[in-house]
Design a protein around this motif. Structure first.
Motif: not given
Ligand SMILES: Cc1cc2nc3c(=O)[nH]c(=O)nc-3n(C[C@H](O)[C@H](O)[C@H](O)COP(=O)(O)OP(=O)(O)OC[C@H]3O[C@@H](n4cnc5c(N)ncnc54)[C@H](O)[C@@H]3O)c2cc1C
Lengths: 386, 350
Positions: A373, A367-368, A364, B234, A167, A219, A134-135, A132, A165, A371, A140-141
Motif C-alpha cells: 500500500e 510488508i518488509q 512477509k 486512495q 532483523s 527479527f 526504524m520500526s 536497521i 522487528w 508495504t 511502522g509504515s
Molecule cells: C520479516 C520482516 C523483517 C523486518 N525487518 C525490519 C528491520 O530490520 N528493521 C526495521 O526497522 N523494520 C523491519 N521490519 C518492519 C517493517 O518495516 C514494517 O513491518 C513495515 O514498515 C510495516 O509496518 P507495520 O508492520 O507496523 O504495519 P502498519 O504500518 O501498521 O500497517 C498495517 C497495514 O496498514 C496498511 N497501511 C499503513 N499505512 C497506510 C497508508 N498510509 N495507506 C494505506 N495503507 C496503510 C499497511 O499497508 C498494512 O497493510 C520488518 C518486517 C518484517 C515482516
C-alpha cells in the motif's frame, strides 16, 4: 504523452558477464567445500562469518565504494551481478548484506570522517554486520511516529526506548537507527528525527529475539536503556533524517532480492517437474517465467539509472511492488501446478517440506521495507495523483 | 521520403496519427471512414517500409526503431494493417524476394493454422484468424516446405476468405489457400517472422497502455465525486498505480524483445524475450483495460468515448500471432526441460 515511465533495455556489459562467471565458480567452490548448503535456510553464525570472509577476500563487499575507504570503485552494475548470483544460488549473505546494500552507502554519504574511516573497512573485510532500526511498536509504515529518543549530553547522545522487528540484531555489530531528537513541528510532521550509528555492543542495549511464523528467529526487539553514543556517531542532519531517506530507498527497493527471495521454491519445483510434457504445467510455468524475466529486465534497467547517477524513486517502487507481489504469489502458483504431477514421479515429502517454508515466509515479502500500500502510494505520487 | 532520423521518424508518425486518427474523432467514426486517408498518409510517408533495410528500399530505421514506431501507433489505437504490412515486407526482404507494394499481410499459421508448399510452388492450407485478411493486396506466407520453411508471396485470388470480426470490430478473417505462389524462396532470415510479429503486437499493446494510463490519470484529476476529485481517493490512486505498473512492465517487456530482435539474438534467448513480451503485454492489457474502465465509470462504456479504441484493440491484439497461452507453453516447455541452473543462465545472460 505526459507520463513517462521508461525502462530502457539496458544490457549488462561483457565485463559484468565475465564477473558473473567468476562469482558462479566461487559459489560452486564454497558449496563443494561445505561452507553452505543452498537448500538450508538457517546457517550458524560461524558459517555466515566464514562465507562473508571468503566474499570479502574476493573484494565483493562494498565493491562500488571509494578506494580511500577500501572499496574498489567498481560499477553499480557489477555489484548488481554479484548480488543476483548470490541470491539465485541462495548463498548465506546475511553477515554483510544490509551493510553492503544500504548502511555502507548511507555512511559514505552522511557519516563523519572518523566513522567512515573506521567502519567502512570493517564492512569491506566482512567484519561488520548491520541492522536497521526504524520500526517501533507504534511506528511502522508511519516512520514519523517514532518515539525512541536521543537526548543531547556532553560529548554525545543518550538513547532510550525500543525498536522492533529488527532483523539480524542478534548478531549485528552496528545499527543505523532513527531516533527522536525534537518534537515534530506544526508545518512538518517529518521534522525531529535523526539517524545515528549505534554500536550494538554498547552498554544498555538488550536484544530480545522474536520467534517468527517460520519457526525461525530472524527479527528482534531492541531495547535502549540510557545508551551513550559519541558525537561522531551522528549521521547527517540533526532533526532532518527525512531528507536522507529517498535516495537510499531507490537502492533498497529495486534490487533483485525483490523477486528472487523465493527462487529456492522455483528450484525445488523445476527439479520435480523436469522434463514434464504436461501442457498445463508448462503453460503455467511459462507465464511465471514471462513475469520473472520482465521484472529482472526492469530491475537491471533501474540499476542502469542508478549507475547513471539518477534517482529513480518511482521506478524503484514499481519494481518492488511488481516483484514482491509476484514473489509472494509464487509458492501458491507452484502449488497449483505441482498438483497436476503424478505423485510418484517426484519426492513428495521432501518437496512439501521445502515448499512449506516458502509458503510460510511468503507473506512477509509485501510488508518488509515498505508495504504494498505504501509503495502504491509512492507510484501514485509519481503519476501526479498526490 | 520525409523521414530521416529516429526521433523525427517517431514525431512524424505521431503527427500523421494525430492528423488522421485523433482518438476522439475516430471514436465518432463508426463506419471507419478515416481509414482510407490514414492508410494513404502512412504509405506516402514510408511508414510501412520501416522494417526494411535501406538496401531493400527501407527508410533507414533500425529494427528497434521500427518497433518504437509501432508502439507509437499503439498509442493512437491505430486500426490499419501498418504493423502487418511492415512485417510482410520485412519477410519478403529477409527471404531475398522482390519487394511488393501495397497492402501486404503476413500469414503466420501457428498456432491457428497450417500452410504447406510443395516443390512446384503450390500452397495449401488455412489460417484461422488473419487480421484485416480481406484487405490484402498480397499475402506473405510462412509455409512448411519439403526442405524447411519457405516464404511465399500469394495473390489473394488463390485464397478463399471467410470474413469475421474481431473483438474491436475490425476485420478478422479466415484465409484458405489452394494455388501456386507468385514467388517463393527458402525463408532464410524470415524464419523469425512469428517472433517479429508477436513482438510487433506486444509493442502495439504497450503503446496503447501508455495512452490508457495518460487519459485515466487525466480523468481522475478532473472528475469530481463527493466534493473532491476522484484522484484524492486512495482506492483510485492505488488502481492507477497498478495501471502504471502494468503499463511500465508492458513497455519494458516489449522494448526488450524489440531490442533482442534488433541485436539478432536467436535460439532460447529469442524465445524467452519474445514469449515474455507477448505474455506479459497480454496480461497487462487485461489488467490495464479493466482498471482504465473502472476509473472512467459509465462514460468509458460509451461508444462516444475514445477509451474503447484502446481497450478493445489491446484485448484483440492479444489474439494475434500467438496468444499468451501459446507463447507461455513454448517457453515453459523449454524451461521445464532444463532445470533451475539452465533457467538462471538463460535469464541472467540477458
Ligand atoms: C520479516 C520482516 C523483517 C523486518 N525487518 C525490519 C528491520 O530490520 N528493521 C526495521 O526497522 N523494520 C523491519 N521490519 C518492519 C517493517 O518495516 C514494517 O513491518 C513495515 O514498515 C510495516 O509496518 P507495520 O508492520 O507496523 O504495519 P502498519 O504500518 O501498521 O500497517 C498495517 C497495514 O496498514 C496498511 N497501511 C499503513 N499505512 C497506510 C497508508 N498510509 N495507506 C494505506 N495503507 C496503510 C499497511 O499497508 C498494512 O497493510 C520488518 C518486517 C518484517 C515482516
Amino acid at each position: 504523452m505526459s507520463i513517462s515511465l521508461r525502462f530502457d533495455p539496458v544490457r549488462l556489459p561483457d565485463y559484468c558477464q565475465d564477473l558473473r562467471q567468476e562469482v558462479r565458480a566461487f559459489i560452486a567452490e564454497q558449496v563443494a567445500q561445505g561452507v553452505f548448503d543452498p537448500n538450508v535456510e538457517e546457517h550458524p553464525f560461524e558459517a555466515l562469518d566464514g562465507f562473508a570472509k571468503a566474499v570479502a577476500a574476493k573484494g565483493w563487499i562494498g565493491m562500488a565504494w571509494p578506494r580511500e575507504y577500501g572499496g574498489q570503485e567498481r560499477s553499480f552494475l557489477e555489484r548488481y551481478v554479484v548480488n543476483e548470483e548470490m541470491l539465485a544460488a541462495r548463498a548465506p549473505t546475511r553477515r554483510y548484506f544490509v551493510a553492503d546494500r544500504q548502511s555502507g552507502p548511507t555512511l559514505i554519504r552522511y557519516a563523519s570522517e572518523p566513522i567512515k574511516a573506521r567502519v567502512l573497512p570493517q564492512i569491506i573485510a566482512g567484519n561488520a554486520t548491520f541492522c536497521i532500526g526504524m520500526s517501533e511498536p507504534n511506528s511502522g509504515s508511519d516512520l514519523f511516529a517514532a518515539q525512541a529518543k536521543a537526548t543531547k549530553v556532553d560529548g554525545g547522545w543518550r538513547l532510550n526506548g525500543a525498536k522492533i522487528w529488527t532483523s539480524g540484531a542478534q548478531f549485528a555489530d552496528y545499527m543505523i537507527g532513527l531516533f527522536r531528537t525534537s518534537a515534530p513541528t506544526k508545518e512538518n510532521r517529518r521534522h525531529g528525527l535523526t539517524s545515528f550509528l549505534v554500536d550494538m555492543r554498547s552498554e544498555g542495549i538488550q536484544v530480545n529475539p522474536i520467534r517468527q511464523i517460520t519457526g525461525m528467529y530472524e527479527f528482534n526487539e531492541v531495547q535502549f536503556d540510557n545508551v551513550f553514543l559519541p558525537d561522531d556517531n551522528l549521521i547527517g542532519e540533526i532533526d532532518g533524517a527525512w531528507k536522507q531517506a529517498t535516495s537510499e530507498l531507490a537502492y533498497e527497493r529495486s534490487g533483485p532480492e525483490r523477486f528472487l527471495e523465493t527462487f529456492g521454491a522455483m528450484r525445488a519445483f523445476l527439479a520435480a517437474v523436469q522434463g514434464s510434457d504436461d501442457p498445463r504445467i508448462n503453460e503455467g510455468l511459462g507465464r511465471l517465467i514471462a513475469q520473472l524475466h520482465t521484472m529482472r529486465r526492469m530491475s537491471v534497467s533501474v540499476a542502469g539509472m542508478l549507475e547513471a547517477g539518477r534517482e529513480p524513486v518511482t521506478e524503484s517502487a514499481i519494481v518492488k511492488d511488481l516483484g514482491t507481489v509476484w514473489d509472494k504469489a509464487l509458492p501458491k502458483e507452484l502449488r497449483g501446478l505441482i498438483s497436476l504431477m503424478d505423485y510418484d514421479s517426484y519426492d513428495v515429502a521432501a518437496y512439501r517440506e521445502r515448499m512449506d517454508y516458502f509458503t510460510r515466509m511468503s507473506t512477509k515479502l509485501t510488508i518488509q521495507g515498505g508495504t504494498t500500500e505504501i509503495l502504491r502510494g509512492i507510484v501514485a505520487r509519481g503519476l501526479g495523483l498526490r | 521520403m520525409a523521414l530521416d532520423s529516429d526521433d523525427i521518424h517517431i514525431a512524424t508518425a505521431e503527427r500523421i496519427f494525430a492528423d488522421h486518427a485523433d482518438l476522439q474523432a475516430v471514436a465518432h467514426d463508426r463506419a471507419g471512414n478515416y481509414k482510407a486517408a490514414l492508410w494513404q498518409a502512412v504509405v506516402d510517408n514510408g511508414l510501412t517500409l520501416a522494417m526494411l533495410p535501406e538496401a531493400s528500399g527501407g527508410v533507414g530505421l533500425s529494427l528497434d526503431q521500427a518497433f518504437d514506431l509501432l508502439r507509437a501507433a499503439g498509442r493512437w489505437g491505430i486500426s490499419v494493417p501498418l504493423a502487418d504490412t511492415m512485417l510482410a515486407g520485412w519477410a519478403l526482404a529477409a527471404a531475398g524476394l522482390e519487394p511488393r507494394e501495397g497492402k501486404l499481410l503476413p500469414l503466420v499459421p501457428a498456432p491457428r493454422g497450417k500452410l504447406s508448399i510443395d516443390a512446384a510452388g503450390r500452397v495449401t492450407g488455412r489460417c484461422a484468424e488473419v487480421a484485416f485478411g480481406r484487405e490484402a493486396e498480397a499475402f506473405v506466407a510462412l509455409c512448411d516446405g519439403p526442405d524447411g520453411p519457405v516464404i511465399a508471396l500469394l495473390d489473394p485470388s488463390i485464397c478463399q476468405i471467410v470474413e469475421g470480426t474481431s473483438l474491436a470490430f475490425e476485420p478478422l478473417d479466415a484465409v484458405s489457400v489452394d494455388g501456386v505462389a507468385v514467388s517463393s524462396a527458402p525463408a532464410g532470415g524470415a524464419v523469425t517472422l512469428p517472433e517479429m510479429a508477436a513482438t510487433a503486437r506486444a509493442n502495439q499493446i504497450a503503446g496503447a497502455l501508455e495512452t490508457m494510463l495518460d487519459i485515466s490519470v487525466a480523468y481522475a484529476i478532473e472528475r469530481k465525486a463527493f466534493e473532491r476529485t476522484i484522484s484524492k481517493f486512495q482506492a483510485v490512486q492505488h488502481l492507477l498505480a497498478l495501471l502504471g505498473e502494468e503499463c511500465a512492465a508492458a513497455v519494458a517487456a516489449a522494448v526488450s524483445a524489440g531490442d533482442t530482435l534488433a541485436r539478432g539474438d536467436s535460439g532460447p534467448a529469442l524465445l524467452l524475450e519474445v514469449a515474455a513480451a507477448k505474455v506479459r503485454c497480454g496480461e497487462a492489457a487485461e489488467q490495464a483495460s479493466a482498471i482504465a474502465h473502472q476509473v472512467h465509470g459509465a462514460i468509458g462504456f460509451t461508444a462516444e468515448h475514445p477509451l474503447h479504441r484502446l481497450t478493445l484493440n489491446t484485448l484483440a491484439w492479444r489474439e494475434d500471432y500467438g496468444t499468451e497461452a501459446h507463447w507461455a507453453l513454448a517457453l515453459g516447455k523449454h524451461v521445464s526441460a532444463g532445470g533451475a541452473d539452465a533457467l538462471w543462465s538463460l535469464l541472467s545472460d540477458r
